[in-house]
Structures are given as structure tokens and as C-alpha cells.
Design an enzyme around this catalytic site. Structure first.
Site, PDB file in Angstrom:
ATOM      1  N   THR A  19     -67.832 -10.398  12.096  1.00 54.19           N
ATOM      2  CA  THR A  19     -67.074  -9.124  12.264  1.00 54.19           C
ATOM      3  C   THR A  19     -66.054  -8.791  11.442  1.00 54.19           C
ATOM      4  O   THR A  19     -65.514  -9.668  10.799  1.00 54.19           O
ATOM      5  CB  THR A  19     -66.740  -8.949  13.911  1.00 54.19           C
ATOM      6  OG1 THR A  19     -66.469  -7.771  14.115  1.00 54.19           O
ATOM      7  CG2 THR A  19     -65.612  -9.803  14.069  1.00 54.19           C
ATOM      8  N   ASN A  20     -65.622  -7.591  11.307  1.00 52.20           N
ATOM      9  CA  ASN A  20     -64.330  -7.151  10.708  1.00 52.20           C
ATOM     10  C   ASN A  20     -63.441  -6.345  11.686  1.00 52.20           C
ATOM     11  O   ASN A  20     -62.575  -5.688  11.577  1.00 52.20           O
ATOM     12  CB  ASN A  20     -64.316  -6.250   9.637  1.00 52.20           C
ATOM     13  CG  ASN A  20     -64.783  -7.416   8.348  1.00 52.20           C
ATOM     14  OD1 ASN A  20     -64.366  -8.253   7.945  1.00 52.20           O
ATOM     15  ND2 ASN A  20     -65.804  -6.747   7.385  1.00 52.20           N
ATOM     16  N   ASP A  54     -73.911  -9.109  19.467  1.00 56.45           N
ATOM     17  CA  ASP A  54     -74.241  -7.613  19.744  1.00 56.45           C
ATOM     18  C   ASP A  54     -74.107  -7.346  20.986  1.00 56.45           C
ATOM     19  O   ASP A  54     -74.409  -8.232  21.835  1.00 56.45           O
ATOM     20  CB  ASP A  54     -75.598  -7.532  19.132  1.00 56.45           C
ATOM     21  CG  ASP A  54     -76.069  -5.979  18.856  1.00 56.45           C
ATOM     22  OD1 ASP A  54     -74.994  -5.093  18.497  1.00 56.45           O
ATOM     23  OD2 ASP A  54     -77.072  -5.696  19.081  1.00 56.45           O
ATOM     24  N   THR A  55     -73.487  -6.233  21.288  1.00 55.68           N
ATOM     25  CA  THR A  55     -73.232  -5.634  22.561  1.00 55.68           C
ATOM     26  C   THR A  55     -73.669  -4.216  22.878  1.00 55.68           C
ATOM     27  O   THR A  55     -73.757  -3.464  21.946  1.00 55.68           O
ATOM     28  CB  THR A  55     -71.689  -5.622  22.838  1.00 55.68           C
ATOM     29  OG1 THR A  55     -70.918  -7.081  22.650  1.00 55.68           O
ATOM     30  CG2 THR A  55     -71.313  -4.939  24.217  1.00 55.68           C
TER      31      THR A  55
END
Length: 155
Positions: A10-11, A79-80
Site C-alpha cells: 500500500t501507499n 482488500d477491503t
């Protein structure tokens, strides 16, 4: 003992801060930026678990060389999705792009969700996160759920 390094795909600065606070000094958390990955990792699966796994495998393949030289390097992806009971679990895996179009338009997504729930009394929903951790070539899936309900206006 050498501290483990965990690549969190992630960023998102907020997500990075949260995981760093949870793990403290036990593990070095690296972002995509830290490993010089500028790619928009594909999220083409039909499930949150599938997308988390796709992203973890992408990072694993990207860092094969690094793994050969650093056995302590781990990959962590997530992942959400928002799952609304009255919408049969929608938007789910499509939460970020629910309203369609290019990119992730939070305003348009909220507007569409509220419109689709108009007149519905059942407002039960949950955020569900699927996490894939690859360590030593083994994939491990985890799930987290936060239950709640959708209010009737944007706040």
C-alpha cells in the site's frame, strides 16, 4: 536476531501508520514506495480474498530476487469492501469503484449507495477486510469484520 521486514502493499499513509503502531518495533514495515513499486496493482478478482492474494502474489513475483537474498522478507496485502445486507452484499469487492468511472471517487460511491438504500429500512452493513500474508512461499489468508449500519445522510 535480525528484525523481520514486512512489505505492506500500500501507499496509503493512514494504513501504514496503523500497522506500524500495532506492530511497534517488532517488524520493519515497508510500503510500495519503499520498494520502488509505482505500479497500480491489479484488483481483478471477484472476492476480497482473491484481490488480496493477487496483490500478494504480484509483490512476491516482483521481489523474487530480494527474497533469495533476504529470507526474512514477508509480503502483506489486503482488500477491503463494504458489504450492505439490503444490497445482497454490494458493493463488496467493487466498493472503491462502485459508482463506475475512472479512479476511486468516494463522493460518487457514497451518493450511489445512499440512493440505492433510499426507502429501505434494513441498513445493516459491514466492512470486511481480507489479508494475504506470504511468508517463505506459503500464503496465509486472514479476515477482519467491523459491523455497523449505513446512516441516511452523508456525514
Amino acid at each position: 536476531m535480525m528484525k523481520k521486514k514486512l512489505v505492506f502493499a500500500t501507499n496509503n499513509a493512514h494504513k501504514l501508520d496503523e500497522i506500524r503502531a500495532i506492530l511497534g518495533e517488532k517488524v520493519d514495515i515497508l510500503s510500495l514506495k519503499d520498494i520502488h513499486c509505482e505500479a497500480d496493482i491489479p484488483e481483478t478478482a471477484d472476492t476480497l480474498e482473491g484481490n488480496a492474494t493477487l496483490k500478494a502474489e504480484y509483490i512476491r513475483d516482483l521481489l523474487v530476487y530480494a527474497e533469495k537474498h533476504n529470507a526474512r522478507l514477508l509480503h502483506y496485502t489486503d482488500d477491503t469492501g463494504l458489504e450492505v445486507e439490503a444490497l445482497n452484499g454490494a458493493p463488496g469487492v467493487y466498493s472503491a469503484r462502485y459508482a463506475g468511472g475512472e479512479g476511486h471517487d468516494s463522493e460518487a460511491n457514497m451518493k450511489k449507495l445512499l440512493a440505492e438504500l433510499e426507502g429501505k429500512d434494513n441498513r445493516k452493513a459491514q466492512f470486511r477486510t481480507a489479508i494475504c500474508l506470504i511468508e517463505g512461499g506459503q500464503s496465509h489468508l486472514f479476515e477482519g469484520i467491523v459491523k455497523g449500519e449505513i446512516i441516511r445522510e452523508k456525514r
